[in-house]
Design an enzyme around this catalytic site. Structure first.
Site, short mmCIF file in Angstrom:
data_model
loop_
_atom_site.label_atom_id
_atom_site.label_comp_id
_atom_site.label_asym_id
_atom_site.label_seq_id
_atom_site.Cartn_x
_atom_site.Cartn_y
_atom_site.Cartn_z
N GLY A 51 49.61 42.65 41.93
CA GLY A 51 48.45 42.75 42.82
C GLY A 51 47.27 43.26 42.04
O GLY A 51 47.19 43.06 40.82
N LEU A 74 40.81 47.62 30.27
CA LEU A 74 41.41 48.83 30.85
C LEU A 74 42.27 48.49 32.06
O LEU A 74 42.00 47.52 32.77
CB LEU A 74 40.33 49.84 31.23
CG LEU A 74 39.30 49.49 32.32
CD1 LEU A 74 39.85 49.71 33.71
CD2 LEU A 74 38.06 50.34 32.12
N CYS A 113 42.58 42.20 39.50
CA CYS A 113 42.40 41.38 38.28
C CYS A 113 43.34 40.18 38.18
O CYS A 113 42.88 39.03 38.19
CB CYS A 113 42.56 42.27 37.07
SG CYS A 113 41.52 43.72 37.15
N THR A 116 34.35 40.29 34.19
CA THR A 116 35.11 39.09 33.82
C THR A 116 34.41 37.87 34.41
O THR A 116 34.29 37.75 35.63
CB THR A 116 36.56 39.20 34.35
OG1 THR A 116 37.12 40.40 33.82
CG2 THR A 116 37.39 38.00 33.94
N LEU A 154 57.71 43.62 31.73
CA LEU A 154 58.93 42.89 32.05
C LEU A 154 59.61 43.54 33.25
O LEU A 154 60.80 43.36 33.46
CB LEU A 154 59.89 42.92 30.85
CG LEU A 154 59.63 41.92 29.73
CD1 LEU A 154 60.68 42.05 28.64
CD2 LEU A 154 59.61 40.47 30.24
N VAL A 209 35.17 49.48 35.85
CA VAL A 209 34.70 49.03 34.54
C VAL A 209 33.39 49.74 34.17
O VAL A 209 33.29 50.36 33.10
CB VAL A 209 34.52 47.49 34.54
CG1 VAL A 209 33.87 47.03 33.25
CG2 VAL A 209 35.87 46.82 34.72
N GLU A 212 36.56 43.67 29.16
CA GLU A 212 37.21 44.97 29.35
C GLU A 212 38.72 44.78 29.49
O GLU A 212 39.17 43.86 30.16
CB GLU A 212 36.63 45.58 30.64
CG GLU A 212 37.12 46.95 30.94
CD GLU A 212 36.96 47.88 29.76
OE1 GLU A 212 35.82 48.14 29.37
OE2 GLU A 212 37.99 48.33 29.22
#
Ligand code: UGA
Length: 440
Positions: A259, A150, A262, A119, A252, A11, A148
């Site tokens: 994993g 990304l 985040c 976050t 989908l 980030v 963020e």
């Protein structure tokens, strides 16, 4: 404007390089000397497409230092992009964030805007504002939430051509300055929508977005598992669903669970917070549990096929949590390999770029590493596919047949078409599709 960015992970570094790319002077600060030395030599400490290229291109607007005093002292805006890992109870650990805040509080000498990109649980920005403004220097800190979005592997593109920029503010000065800073990205060729709102809503956008995507994956994994039982093909099912524009075709892909640094952490953090407020988000609880089981679904499949795996040689293709990154955080390969080692299995592991990082997680004399698939699958009894690297998707399937003791393939990422595999003399068990057994 003088900008400082605390943290040179995915980030922080990508934010810094992108802000330099649109014309700002940016100083990157990190406490890890080794990382800063690499950066000064033009080397990115993380593997990310186009990052080094952009570092080089914007070199004169980028500085790298471990001296946070120098970086924070005169900065107009300080971005914080440090990690907020998971605590054992699932809540977010804000230690790194507060370390940076303490340094800012100590070193800043004028009114400063502090932008939190990390976050953080909803409400953190408000707490931080009070924390920083309790100072005896008579300076004002204005706090902005700027989450963020990304994804690793496409981080540079996702930042410059972002789906949106979310800015959470509580005062007019911050609103004005952040709008000025991001205006170049709202124009050609980027055309990124800039959405301004209050801070708590901005913090929530981040969690609600990540957790929705995680939920989408868990949902499709459950449907895939049921497809196997009921004789449907998940790839046809998702294709059929995707024509509905309200559903779309993204996120989908069924597999062996999500994993990375985040989704696992953010689902747990929001769930934990919702319980604290006595407003439990039950869909998150389900998603967390489904994902835990899905990570081990290939092992379940192996144990259904083989009575005993003691002493077997098993090839693992793909170690990273997804392709195009060397990141192994929460990668299914780790849990699977740990389990297999306990069962006295010999592991032959392949990954195009994740091997060095994997060795930092754990090594065992029962694991051998290979930089090519041929050697990794040679004379093995079972192959497990954990990451959908192009190298694996484009591998000649006939080589499994030629090189393995017997070609038993368990594919956690549906790398090959069922029609193609049906024509081959092998065993092929994938996710949400029928099992092919042409070797009995
Ligand atoms: C994710 C989000 O996609 C970003 O928008 C967000 O900014 C980022 O988290 C973050 O919070 O920093 P990332 O973790 O890099 O990005 O990776 P994703 O591409 O989202 O993949 C996450 C996991 O989901 C991977 O393990 C991937 O294999 C899995 N996945 C993804 C599936 O199993 N199926 C899919 O269809 C898509």
């Amino acid at each position: 404007m003088k900008i400082a960015v605390a943290g040179t992970g995915y980030v922080g570094l990508v934010t810094a390089v992108s802000l330099a790319h649109i014309g700002n002077n940016v100083t990157c600060v990190d406490i890890e000397k080794e990382k800063i030395e690499k950066l000064k030599n033009g080397i990115s400490p993380i593997y990310e497409e186009h990052l080094e290229e952009l570092m080089k291109k914007n070199n004169e607007r980028l500085n790298y230092t471990t001296d946070y005093k120098e970086a924070y002292k005169n900065a107009d805006i300080i971005f914080i992009g440090v990690g907020t890992p998971e605590k054992s109870d699932g809540s977010a650990n804000l230690t790194y964030l507060y370390n940076v805040l303490d340094n800012i509080k100590e070193e800043a000498i004028k009114d400063t805007i502090v932008v939190i990109k990390s976050t953080v649980p909803i409400g953190t920005n408000d707490v931080v504002e009070k924390y920083l403004n309790k100072n005896d220097k008579n300076i004002t800190f204005r706090i902005v939430s700027n989450p963020e979005f990304l994804a690793q592997g496409t981080a540079v593109y996702d930042t410059l051509y972002a789906s949106r920029i979310i800015v959470g503010v509580e005062d007019e000065i911050s609103k004005e300055i952040m709008t000025k800073l991001y205006t170049p990205l709202t124009k050609e060729p980027y055309n990124v929508p800039l959405v301004i709102m209050d801070r708590r809503s901005a913090e929530m956008v981040k969690y609600a977005s990540n957790d929705f995507l995680a939920l989408k994956i868990s949902y499709i994994n459950e449907i895939a598992n049921f497809c196997e039982k009921i004789g449907a093909n998940i790839n046809d099912v998702t294709k059929g669903m995707s024509y509905d524009k309200r559903i779309g075709n993204k996120f989908l892909n069924p597999g062996i669970g999500y994993g990375g640094s985040c989704f696992p952490k953010d689902t747990k953090a929001l769930y934990h917070l919702s319980k604290e407020y006595d407003c439990e988000i039950k869909t998150l609880k389900a998603s967390i549990e489904i994902n835990k089981n899905q990570k081990m679904v290939l092992i379940k499949k192996i144990l259904e096929e083989f009575e005993n795996i003691d002493g077997k040689t098993i090839s693992i293709l793909g170690l990273t949590f997804k392709p195009k990154t060397d990141d192994l955080r929460e990668a299914p390969s780790i849990d699977n390999i740990k389990y297999l080692l306990e069962k006295n299995v010999k592991i032959k592991a392949y990954d195009p770029i994740g091997i060095n990082n994997f060795k930092k997680v754990f090594t065992s004399d029962k694991i051998s590493f290979y930089d090519n698939i041929d050697d990794a699958v040679k004379e093995s009894d079972i192959t497990l596919i954990m990451t959908e690297w192009d190298e694996i998707k484009n591998y000649q399937v006939d080589n499994y047949i030629k090189l393995m003791n017997k070609p038993y393939i368990f594919d956690g990422r549906n790398c090959y078409s069922i029609e193609d595999m049906q024509k081959k003399k092998l065993y092929y068990n994938s996710i949400g599709r029928k099992t092919i057994n042409n070797i009995k």
